[in-house]
Design an enzyme around this catalytic site. Sequence first.
Site: not given
Ligand code: SAM
Length: 408
Positions: A60, A66, A69, A143, A270, A338, A364
Amino acid sequence: MNLIIERLGHLGDGIAHGPDGPIYAPQMLPGEVVEGELQGDHLTGIRIVTPSPLRVKPPCVHARTCGGCMMQHAANGFVAEWKQGIVQGALQGQGITTLFRPIVTSPPNSRRRATLTARRTKGGSLLGFHARGSDVLVAVPGCHLLHPDLIATFPALEALVKAGGSRTVEMQMTVTRSLSGADVVVVGGKPADAMMQMDLARLTEAHGLARLTWNGEAVALRTMPMQRFGRALVAPPPGAFLQATAEGEQALLQAVAFAIGSARKVVDLFAGVGTFTLPLAERAEVLAVEGEAAMMAALDKGARGAEGLRRVTTQTRDLYRRPLEADEFKGFDAVVIDPPRAGAEAQMRVLAAARVPVIAAVSCNPATFARDARILIDGGYRLDWVQVVDQFRWSPHVELAARFSRSV
Ligand SMILES: C[S@@+](CC[C@H](N)C(=O)[O-])C[C@H]1O[C@@H](n2cnc3c(N)ncnc32)[C@H](O)[C@@H]1O
């Protein structure tokens, strides 16, 4: 002062052994001999005496200035191994070893969601990313990270900055690519009075943006910014979570689908707006649980509008305060989980005892993943494999999917 870089820290900085402890040298690679001036524990004014064979010319044009990255100076193969090594190291810290499926890295120019910083200037506007460790803003028209559709929104974003930006306060502009145009969420704009709202709505229309949310208020909706998940179309609420690249989302989905195999009844914890729930519902009944009511409503509407899905039920629930209890997992043959970066310690403790045969985990944050993996393993699960999915190319950020199983 001459130093040899021994390893990389978690933020991608080179680390050398100094007389009084570690010395950090940004954008250096292991094995490189460098010289520079020591400022505290940081090396500045760095000159590379012996470069690494893994050093490459950053693709880039903005890479020198920047701060978006951090790893463009390193060969792709090195970055992939380094990221996998971070996960292996975190697991080893918990006494865990496992198989690794091959890493999947998203291609350049694939980020479909990004937060840019902007400021009004004397002559107009400045939009971009901060320079490394600085409050200087760098414009990034070339970018290599962002999807071309996001770069194409820059004139629109700049017009919004001119219309409602301040010269003293920076604005955060989150842009998400959708099937029907960009979904823009602005924080830090000037308060929008009626005149300004009309102006912002006119700009949304003129530039073909889908939706504009200004300081938390919906100021313009040209068309719903739709996302597709399998057979379902979803209209996520402004700022809702979405995987950073379409390629990363597909890789995570494939890993999760592979992990749960022929499961017929699945809980997706989640669940967001249905990244996993909706495609999995093509062959399994799914209970989606998520903390944000607006996201659950969007998922539910998407599921009801799609043809040929099995039963999808939704539950809005704070899984940190009120994790699903062991008896609520009865009858399910797989869990997808997740969580945000903090992981899901409380939920994992219940899961460890709930005896669902398979858990597909997406994370993550390798450190909280490893902590949570220890909880599951102590509860009788095996960690069958881990796969690093790199959607944050050239950054130190690491994401992964994993499979846990147990005999019931
Ligand atoms: C890493 S994201 C994953 C979302 C989904 N699995 C996706 O791949 O698009 C984590 C999710 O957890 C939710 N979240 C955060 N804190 C939470 C809580 N205390 N209880 C339930 N969900 C929660 C967020 O709103 C978000 O949608």
